[in-house]
Design a protein around this motif. Structure first.
Motif, short mmCIF file in Angstrom:
data_model
loop_
_atom_site.label_atom_id
_atom_site.label_comp_id
_atom_site.label_asym_id
_atom_site.label_seq_id
_atom_site.Cartn_x
_atom_site.Cartn_y
_atom_site.Cartn_z
N ALA A 144 31.12 47.51 43.00
CA ALA A 144 30.97 48.61 43.97
C ALA A 144 31.06 48.05 45.39
CB ALA A 144 29.64 49.33 43.75
N GLY A 145 30.37 46.95 45.63
CA GLY A 145 30.40 46.35 46.96
C GLY A 145 31.79 45.86 47.34
N ALA A 146 32.47 45.21 46.38
CA ALA A 146 33.80 44.67 46.68
C ALA A 146 34.78 45.77 47.04
CB ALA A 146 34.30 43.86 45.49
N LEU A 147 34.69 46.90 46.33
CA LEU A 147 35.61 48.00 46.60
C LEU A 147 35.36 48.59 47.98
CD1 LEU A 147 35.60 49.72 43.10
CD2 LEU A 147 37.48 48.44 44.16
N ILE A 148 34.10 48.73 48.34
CA ILE A 148 33.76 49.35 49.62
C ILE A 148 33.96 48.38 50.78
CG2 ILE A 148 31.80 50.32 50.92
CD1 ILE A 148 30.86 51.38 48.07
N LEU A 149 33.73 47.12 50.52
CA LEU A 149 33.82 46.10 51.57
C LEU A 149 35.27 45.72 51.84
CD1 LEU A 149 31.96 44.17 53.24
CD2 LEU A 149 32.09 42.57 51.33
N GLY A 150 36.10 45.75 50.81
CA GLY A 150 37.49 45.34 50.96
C GLY A 150 37.65 43.83 50.87
N PRO A 151 38.93 43.39 50.70
CA PRO A 151 39.18 41.96 50.55
C PRO A 151 39.07 41.22 51.88
CG PRO A 151 41.23 43.17 50.49
CD PRO A 151 40.14 44.20 50.56
N ARG A 152 38.97 39.87 51.77
CA ARG A 152 38.97 39.03 52.97
C ARG A 152 40.30 39.15 53.72
NH1 ARG A 152 37.61 33.69 49.80
NH2 ARG A 152 38.64 34.96 48.22
N ILE A 153 40.24 38.96 55.00
CA ILE A 153 41.46 39.00 55.81
C ILE A 153 42.43 37.93 55.31
CG2 ILE A 153 42.39 38.57 58.12
CD1 ILE A 153 39.65 39.51 59.21
N GLY A 154 43.66 38.35 55.06
CA GLY A 154 44.69 37.38 54.68
C GLY A 154 44.72 37.04 53.21
N LYS A 155 43.82 37.61 52.44
CA LYS A 155 43.77 37.26 51.02
C LYS A 155 45.00 37.80 50.29
CE LYS A 155 42.10 35.75 47.13
NZ LYS A 155 42.17 34.31 46.84
N TYR A 156 45.37 39.05 50.63
CA TYR A 156 46.54 39.65 49.98
C TYR A 156 47.58 39.96 51.05
CZ TYR A 156 42.95 40.03 46.46
OH TYR A 156 41.93 39.73 45.59
N ARG A 157 48.67 39.25 50.99
CA ARG A 157 49.67 39.37 52.05
C ARG A 157 51.05 39.50 51.42
NH1 ARG A 157 49.00 34.57 55.99
NH2 ARG A 157 47.19 35.74 56.74
N ASP A 158 51.76 40.53 51.80
CA ASP A 158 53.11 40.76 51.28
C ASP A 158 53.12 40.75 49.75
OD1 ASP A 158 53.59 40.37 54.01
OD2 ASP A 158 54.11 38.25 53.71
N GLY A 159 52.15 41.42 49.16
CA GLY A 159 52.12 41.49 47.70
C GLY A 159 51.78 40.19 47.01
N ARG A 160 51.37 39.20 47.78
CA ARG A 160 51.05 37.90 47.23
C ARG A 160 49.57 37.61 47.42
NH1 ARG A 160 51.81 32.92 48.77
NH2 ARG A 160 51.82 33.63 50.95
N THR A 161 49.00 36.87 46.49
CA THR A 161 47.61 36.46 46.64
C THR A 161 47.58 35.08 47.28
OG1 THR A 161 46.98 37.69 44.68
CG2 THR A 161 45.47 35.96 45.42
N VAL A 162 46.93 34.98 48.42
CA VAL A 162 46.86 33.69 49.12
C VAL A 162 45.65 32.91 48.61
CG1 VAL A 162 46.63 32.57 51.36
CG2 VAL A 162 47.89 34.75 51.15
N PRO A 163 45.86 31.71 48.08
CA PRO A 163 44.72 30.93 47.59
C PRO A 163 43.82 30.52 48.75
CG PRO A 163 46.83 29.92 46.94
CD PRO A 163 47.13 30.97 47.96
#
Lengths: 450, 450, 450
Positions: free
Chosen positions: C223-242
């Protein structure tokens, strides 16, 4: 096969009274009652021995906790030295407490100055267990388990000192101080209470050692800090220069380790686990110990947020530890609410006295004086709030007596060490870090220094 | 409610003899005696089971100790790999010891070659507990607790190997070796003594495994080190190039963890805690184990100061470990003074043999061969100094037999692995570090390498 | 002296029945039987209390495990914050569970909405032990030990949340969520099963909390993750940034700590250790718990090797943890083979769902949702494979009910916190790292960032 080691004597012990009365059929019920009364004698011995062993290994673990806490709170150039001091001081304590300390602390009939100084002899080095006068005295638990447990408290006292004096004291003078502290100073003052000496006669109460262990270690550290002086550059132009710890993850780990070990420290100090009442008491001690740590941490976190607008992790860690120290003098009698507020006061003490010490230019690298000395005094004073038969006056007399004794003797030892061999590294070595200068070995050689 | 799980059978057990004799009033006292005799049978079972469980989780903890010690003593470019090896080897040991090892080591009536090779079958994979022949044999403790405890010793043997071969061995060949070591090699040699095989018949004595676990692991490591060769650049122009560990705080933590776990290792090996005699013995073992570690550490610290003018932390850590290994063959019978000097000799061995191995160009990254193999041999030889009914000759026969068996079989396995799939990473990968080359993952990606 | 604390009442308890029947000689045997029946009442109480205390301190240790795991898996600029959250959340849980949670979870006769909501009052803050309604209810162990043990489960639930939301959530909103979670949400849902509520009535089975603790924590995190959203830059151009963790040695240490603590988590959940049957069960639980962890680790290691051509340490660590979570719902009944495959499925779940979550742009920093939520659901569903009297349908009903309740209430709390005070740090602070922005304190100030 192993099960039969003691089966003969144990069975004999159990059956002796039964058989003694089994003359007539009419005495059967009486015999049954006797059996019931006799049989528990074996299992309480086992339970209490296990309490000492489990409590003892938990307190042993605190040595690792201090090592991690201190290694995390010094700068990276002094980490190897701090680790070396910690493993060496524990090892020395283990040897000195056996060689002198244990008999000095529990003299049995062998007091040299009754009530004040225990038996100063080393009679039993070559005996099977080699534990001297106390050997015969124990019938409620194994003397080996008791020795193991008590040794850990002696070592803890030394651990407290190493943090305060970090980053500038030489290795060997420090370790020689540890020899005296663990062989002589701690056993003497601890015997006043736990060895049946004059403080226990007087009604002083310190369940697990807020004063006997923690404040005592703090007094020894304070004497050292005053004689050793602050680190170069710590106090400049009336300002305190922050020297942040190099690894807060380690410091946090150390705090968790200490917290865990404290269940053994306080819980094991019940010294008995063979009855419903005793394990119920041990349980209360566990719950109270945990609560005091929690409230110390929370209050320190909130206070630093309010006072400095930034929550402070090291204060929070020290808050938890101060909560633990505070409840140590009386972990059994308070309610959970009592443990909460006693621990919280400990946390408050830390937040306010850490900067105070800096104003007095007493350089305590890890905050051991606020945590162990000041919260230890607080915890000891707080005992009469919940424990019947204790008085504030007696508590204060005990604190003052132990404080003067430990502080004065420690100061004398530090002065002698300073005169004879010097206790402080050279200015150059201090600036370059003790690791390269004294040890020739960095703790983190692969990581560039910032 | 939970309390009633076994209340019916347990009560039946207790009451059976009482009811059997309760024909007449005159037999009441006799019945009471019977009850007293029967009732203790229940609590010893519980105490001994708890000893196995507590001892077992302490020895489990040693797996973490090895992981931290080794991760701290390798260079930062190989840390991820070393961590991976450690968690994987423990996991593999847990599976192999269940699948093959336990029955092979405790064959009951199922010896394939009586006294030499146990039962080679896997009969009980699908049974409730699945522990095979030994299941029925235990009436003094839960077989599950015994399995849990013994498994940890098997895993420890594998942990010893990973440190020596660090920084150049490939992951998978190493893990395949672990499969053979924990499934076959260790269980066979351990069965010779603890499974009731020919060594125990002969009078060999190795209480908790100085030879069966530590020297055995050391022999397997030695075979691997000889076949694998030293790290690139370790020995250059007749000189040993220091390759300092990347994180001495971790290494120290690992040592403290191992020291803590050793109380379970040696104390649990009493294999019984249900009588006054047994817990008294366990207590002596705890005290002796601690003393040997302390003296090993102190002597190594002093020796390195004297010999190299600088105290050496990693030697001190290894000194403590060597003290622990040394006392492991006979932790019960020596006095504390005995533990002190036996441990000290262990520490001395480490200080002198670490450079000796380097002169022989045997590259042992963490010093596992001096600590586990050489101090293990020493500890096994030292048993007759304090334990009646043992002889130096028999001890040496046992060491030689286990040494030859483990070394030869290990060498064969290493050779096969070398021939079939290669055991060493490429030169380029070794120089760049195994973490990026084999794992694609650095342990400390944020810290610039020095 | 200590031994006599409760000797009077304890003896009375033992003797009461004996004396009651001891009117005539003919009743001797009957009395003996009564004694035998009564006497064990004392030692089981002690054994079970010790189980709670030992189990409790092991689960306490898991708080350190989560702290190390999470500190190791976040980037170095967020480590101080993550450590602060972990020690603070445990401390808050300790206070809230005492203030509200324990009575809410074990309402005795004080249900507010019978079977659904427990007693919402805080009546006993000032009482000696202060544990309210449950106090009188326990006669098989100390209520203090039970409180201590249960508190640790409540804290664990909160620990799970902190990892998922790391590196972007503000400290104080997170801690306020912890207040609600540990004071209200967890105690209510846990009371449905362990407090004797509607789920336990229905036949739902969750031995040690795969769903009640782990999935519940996971739902709150989700619930928290959905409301908080991902970290900046984690998902970029359809790619997952390690965004690799900064200290895999710490992460591995954390995993070993959790593994160790889990023996207390699952083993202590037997809730009884006073009979042969109970400690035998505890032993099976230890062995099964270890096996599930081992197989989860091994399968994850093999799978990542096969799928990505590189073995993955963090996946292996999470595989071990997923194995542990999977076996937690039913650690007693499976054979070791059962534990092996149940744990292995947990490991497989982790390897496949970690990338799946990333595809759904649910940013779970440490993988807590796969490990605790998904493997927790799996473990709960798997119970009927081995535990008689359970059904897949009932298990699923329980999971869904708890899932909806925890997820919805958590979401509401997160939304309120977001509206009232904001839950996310500023973009600038997130990029610079929470340590300097929110705490003003770096975890590793001496190490240059790469």
């Amino acid at each position: 096969m192993k099960l039969k080691h003691l089966l003969a004597p144990a069975t004999a012990l159990i059956l002796a009274p039964a058989l003694g009365f089994a003359q007539e059929a009419a005495e059967g019920a009486e015999a049954a009652a006797e059996v019931a009364e006799a049989a528990p004698g074996v299992t309480p011995y086992i339970f209490t021995t296990l309490l000492f062993l489990i409590g003892g290994f938990l307190v042993f673990w605190m040595a690792a906790g201090f090592a991690m806490l201190e290694a995390g709170l010094v700068r990276s150039k002094n980490v190897t030295m701090q680790l070396t001091k910690n493993i060496a001081l524990f090892s020395i304590a283990a040897i000195m407490y056996w060689l002198i300390g244990f008999n000095l602390m529990y003299p049995g009939d062998g007091w040299t100055v009754p009530g004040y100084v225990g038996a100063i002899f080393v009679p039993t080095v070559l005996e099977p267990v080699g534990l001297g006068a106390a050997d015969a005295a124990l019938d409620y638990a194994s003397v080996g388990s008791d020795f193991f447990f008590q040794l850990m408290f002696c070592a803890t006292t030394a651990s407290i000192v190493s943090g305060t004096l970090a980053e500038r004291i030489k290795l060997w003078p420090f370790l020689i101080f540890v020899v005296v502290l663990t062989g002589v100073i701690y056993p003497i003052e601890a015997s006043w209470q736990w060895g049946g000496g004059w403080l226990s006669e007087m009604g002083f109460s310190d369940f697990a050692g807020s004063t006997l262990v923690h404040a005592a270690g703090g007094f020894a550290a304070l004497a050292g800090a005053l004689i050793l002086g602050p680190r170069i550059g710590k106090y400049r132009d009336g300002r305190t220069v922050p020297m942040p710890g190099s690894n807060l993850a380690l410091a946090t780990l150390g705090t968790f380790i200490l917290w865990l070990g404290w269940f053994g420290f306080n819980g094991g100090s019940q010294l008995a686990a063979g009855t419903v009442g005793d394990v119920t008491d041990v349980s209360r001690i566990f719950a109270n110990t945990n609560m005091a740590a929690a409230s110390g941490a929370v209050i320190a976190l909130i206070l630093t947020q309010v006072m400095y607008k930034k929550p402070d992790l090291t204060m929070t860690l020290n808050g938890a530890l101060a909560g633990l120290v505070s409840i140590t003098a009386g972990p059994l009698d308070p309610s959970l609410f009592g443990a909460l507020w006693i621990g919280a006061v400990g946390g408050i003490i830390v937040v306010f006295t850490v900067p105070m010490l800096d104003k007095m230019k007493i350089d305590d690298v890890v905050g051991a004086i606020p945590v162990h000395l000041l919260a230890g005094i607080w915890g000891t004073i707080a005992v009469p709030f919940y424990t019947e038969g204790t008085s504030f006056v007696t508590q204060i007399i005990g604190i003052v007596a132990i404080g003067i004794f430990v502080f004065v003797v420690s100061a004398i030892v530090w002065f002698i060490l300073k005169a004879v061999m010097g206790i402080r590294v050279s200015e150059e070595d201090e600036i370059n870090g003790l690791d390269m200068a004294e040890m020739g070995m960095e703790a983190y050689p692969d990581f560039t220094k910032g």
